[in-house]
Design a protein around this motif. Sequence first.
Motif, mmCIF file in Angstrom:
data_model
loop_
_atom_site.group_PDB
_atom_site.id
_atom_site.type_symbol
_atom_site.label_atom_id
_atom_site.label_comp_id
_atom_site.label_asym_id
_atom_site.label_seq_id
_atom_site.Cartn_x
_atom_site.Cartn_y
_atom_site.Cartn_z
ATOM 1 N N VAL A 128 0.856 -1.191 0.000
ATOM 2 C CA VAL A 128 0.000 0.000 0.000
ATOM 3 C C VAL A 128 0.892 1.240 0.000
ATOM 4 C CG1 VAL A 128 -1.844 -1.218 1.226
ATOM 5 C CG2 VAL A 128 -0.095 0.019 2.528
ATOM 6 N N PRO A 129 0.346 2.384 -0.344
ATOM 7 C CA PRO A 129 1.133 3.625 -0.298
ATOM 8 C C PRO A 129 1.606 3.920 1.125
ATOM 9 C CG PRO A 129 -0.824 3.930 -1.621
ATOM 10 C CD PRO A 129 -0.971 2.594 -0.963
ATOM 11 N N VAL A 130 2.878 4.272 1.230
ATOM 12 C CA VAL A 130 3.493 4.549 2.535
ATOM 13 C C VAL A 130 4.235 5.872 2.435
ATOM 14 C CG1 VAL A 130 5.015 3.697 4.358
ATOM 15 C CG2 VAL A 130 3.791 2.078 2.910
ATOM 16 N N ARG A 131 4.120 6.692 3.453
ATOM 17 C CA ARG A 131 4.870 7.945 3.524
ATOM 18 C C ARG A 131 5.811 7.893 4.727
ATOM 19 N NH1 ARG A 131 0.110 12.306 3.125
ATOM 20 N NH2 ARG A 131 -1.020 10.571 4.098
ATOM 21 N N VAL A 132 7.072 8.105 4.453
ATOM 22 C CA VAL A 132 8.113 8.065 5.481
ATOM 23 C C VAL A 132 8.754 9.437 5.567
ATOM 24 C CG1 VAL A 132 10.271 7.006 6.242
ATOM 25 C CG2 VAL A 132 8.555 5.615 5.078
ATOM 26 N N ARG A 133 8.827 9.952 6.777
ATOM 27 C CA ARG A 133 9.474 11.251 6.991
ATOM 28 C C ARG A 133 10.494 11.102 8.112
ATOM 29 N NH1 ARG A 133 8.825 16.009 10.122
ATOM 30 N NH2 ARG A 133 9.491 17.887 8.978
ATOM 31 N N THR B 107 18.271 19.582 18.001
ATOM 32 C CA THR B 107 17.783 19.164 19.316
ATOM 33 C C THR B 107 17.069 17.822 19.317
ATOM 34 O OG1 THR B 107 15.732 20.400 18.968
ATOM 35 C CG2 THR B 107 17.541 21.543 20.082
ATOM 36 N N GLY B 108 16.608 17.343 18.171
ATOM 37 C CA GLY B 108 15.835 16.116 18.191
ATOM 38 C C GLY B 108 15.724 15.462 16.837
ATOM 39 N N LEU B 109 15.166 14.267 16.849
ATOM 40 C CA LEU B 109 14.950 13.478 15.640
ATOM 41 C C LEU B 109 13.483 13.061 15.613
ATOM 42 C CD1 LEU B 109 16.145 11.862 13.176
ATOM 43 C CD2 LEU B 109 16.419 9.950 14.776
ATOM 44 N N GLU B 110 12.872 13.229 14.450
ATOM 45 C CA GLU B 110 11.460 12.883 14.293
ATOM 46 C C GLU B 110 11.322 11.835 13.195
ATOM 47 O OE1 GLU B 110 7.273 14.916 12.830
ATOM 48 O OE2 GLU B 110 8.791 16.161 13.814
ATOM 49 N N LEU B 111 10.627 10.764 13.517
ATOM 50 C CA LEU B 111 10.342 9.694 12.567
ATOM 51 C C LEU B 111 8.828 9.563 12.451
ATOM 52 C CD1 LEU B 111 12.840 7.051 14.036
ATOM 53 C CD2 LEU B 111 13.282 8.689 12.197
ATOM 54 N N HIS B 112 8.349 9.642 11.206
ATOM 55 C CA HIS B 112 6.904 9.596 10.982
ATOM 56 C C HIS B 112 6.630 8.655 9.809
ATOM 57 C CE1 HIS B 112 2.884 12.027 10.828
ATOM 58 N NE2 HIS B 112 2.751 10.806 11.300
ATOM 59 N N VAL B 113 5.931 7.566 10.061
ATOM 60 C CA VAL B 113 5.598 6.589 9.028
ATOM 61 C C VAL B 113 4.083 6.437 9.006
ATOM 62 C CG1 VAL B 113 5.913 4.233 8.199
ATOM 63 C CG2 VAL B 113 7.793 5.388 9.382
ATOM 64 N N ARG B 114 3.483 6.638 7.817
ATOM 65 C CA ARG B 114 2.031 6.526 7.653
ATOM 66 C C ARG B 114 1.734 5.644 6.450
ATOM 67 N NH1 ARG B 114 -0.199 12.496 7.271
ATOM 68 N NH2 ARG B 114 1.581 12.666 5.851
ATOM 69 N N ASN B 115 0.705 4.821 6.599
ATOM 70 C CA ASN B 115 0.283 3.990 5.478
ATOM 71 C C ASN B 115 -1.237 3.832 5.508
ATOM 72 O OD1 ASN B 115 1.146 1.989 7.821
ATOM 73 N ND2 ASN B 115 -0.453 0.946 6.634
ATOM 74 N N GLU B 116 -1.801 3.628 4.351
ATOM 75 C CA GLU B 116 -3.246 3.421 4.257
ATOM 76 C C GLU B 116 -3.618 2.064 4.832
ATOM 77 O OE1 GLU B 116 -4.577 3.921 0.294
ATOM 78 O OE2 GLU B 116 -3.862 5.985 0.110
ATOM 79 N N LEU B 117 -4.809 2.000 5.389
ATOM 80 C CA LEU B 117 -5.320 0.751 5.924
ATOM 81 C C LEU B 117 -6.354 0.182 4.951
ATOM 82 C CD1 LEU B 117 -5.834 1.545 9.719
ATOM 83 C CD2 LEU B 117 -4.155 0.014 8.715
ATOM 84 N N PRO B 118 -6.014 -0.905 4.298
ATOM 85 C CA PRO B 118 -7.013 -1.517 3.419
ATOM 86 C C PRO B 118 -8.238 -1.952 4.224
ATOM 87 C CG PRO B 118 -4.839 -2.412 2.999
ATOM 88 C CD PRO B 118 -4.739 -1.605 4.249
ATOM 89 N N PRO B 119 -9.430 -1.875 3.621
ATOM 90 C CA PRO B 119 -10.641 -2.236 4.373
ATOM 91 C C PRO B 119 -10.609 -3.667 4.902
ATOM 92 C CG PRO B 119 -11.186 -1.088 2.346
ATOM 93 C CD PRO B 119 -9.728 -1.385 2.268
#
Length: 412
Positions: free
Chosen positions: A345-350, A356-368
């Motif tokens: 599925v489409p995934v967005r990684v940031r 001062t800090g590190l940010e990790l953000h991973v989002r993906n769609e949830l198939p029904p």
Amino acid sequence: MDGVPHPPRSLPRPLRPVLRAVTYTRWLHLFIAATLALLGAFIWGQDDLQPVVGYAVLALGPVPLLAVAAAVPATRVLETMQARLLLFPGPHGPEERQEPRLAHTPAVAWTDRGRVFVWLVLRMWVGLLAAVVGIQGLFLTVALTSAHHWHSFETEVVPLPGSWQGWYPPLVPLVLAALLAAGWAFGALIAVLAPRLLGPSAAERLAALEERTERLLEHNRLARELHDTIGHALTVAVVQAGAARAAGSPEFTERALGAIEDTGREALEDLERVLRLLRQEGAPPSRRPGLAEAGRLVASARGAGAAISAEIEGPLESVPGPVSREGYRIVQECLTNVLRHAGPVPVRVRIAASATGLELHVRNELPPAAPAPGPGGSGLRGIRERAALLGGEAVVGPADGEWRVRVTLPIR
């Protein structure tokens, strides 16, 4: 055990110490301690001294030498070796018991040296008392036996009337029994004192506990790494193999096999590194991947069919090593969970690094048709643990039809 006879269980309990080797090795341990004082008595001579003064000189004369010996750190190691060998039953004796905890290291702190000094003095005094009782008991036994044969008995130990000569033979077993009982009591006393004075101090026990805790934490971290690495490699291999079979394209199959080969090789390298660390205590840690190599994770997931858009900000090379390595494992676990639970599925990684800090953000769609991962999974728990150990925070859960993992880690 090992052909050494045990004391018969049918033997009455009061007589069992007679057949135990440790009873006599404890005597030997005490007599060795009394040797220094006895040698001093022969050298100095005490014939012209009153008995009380003579015994005082005998007991206190070697104390300065014992103080000097206790100041040497290695003395505790030598005393511990003697105590372990002679005071406590073990593989060298007729019975095997767990010995009390004794120190295995030299006495560095002065408080530990003071405990060694007290041990040396008490061991010498108990040894002197055991030696005096033992020698006088043997003299008395010989005197009683001689009086039976030659009808004469003179001793300064126990002056018995001459009319008692008929009772001398029955007294011999009583004297021997009392001698054995006294020797057993002295040995039991010194065995009780040994762990209290030669055992590790509170500071040493705390240091050992901290070392054991660090070792357990390290093993736990290595177990998490194995879970992340092997889980990621197997997930990518399964997804790639399934996609290649469904595509039916030789070109796609070739790319899938190449991705499986690369991922498997990396997993084998990580597995070899972790096993080497587990086998070798104190081995220097080998290189672990950091966020600067996050591109290969993205490429591996893309090869499995996931449409990944990656956004990397900031100088990842300047991120401290522990933060960078744990961040890499967090991103790896996130992508593994996406492939395992949601598929391609489409995934967005940031990945954003700042001063001062590190940010990790991973989002993906949830198939029904795909349920969201439960909060109790080992992978999600590992993400939270990694973030907490570094003083950061991990927020995991569904939102607006997406599965989101947001991790913030402080750099300082």
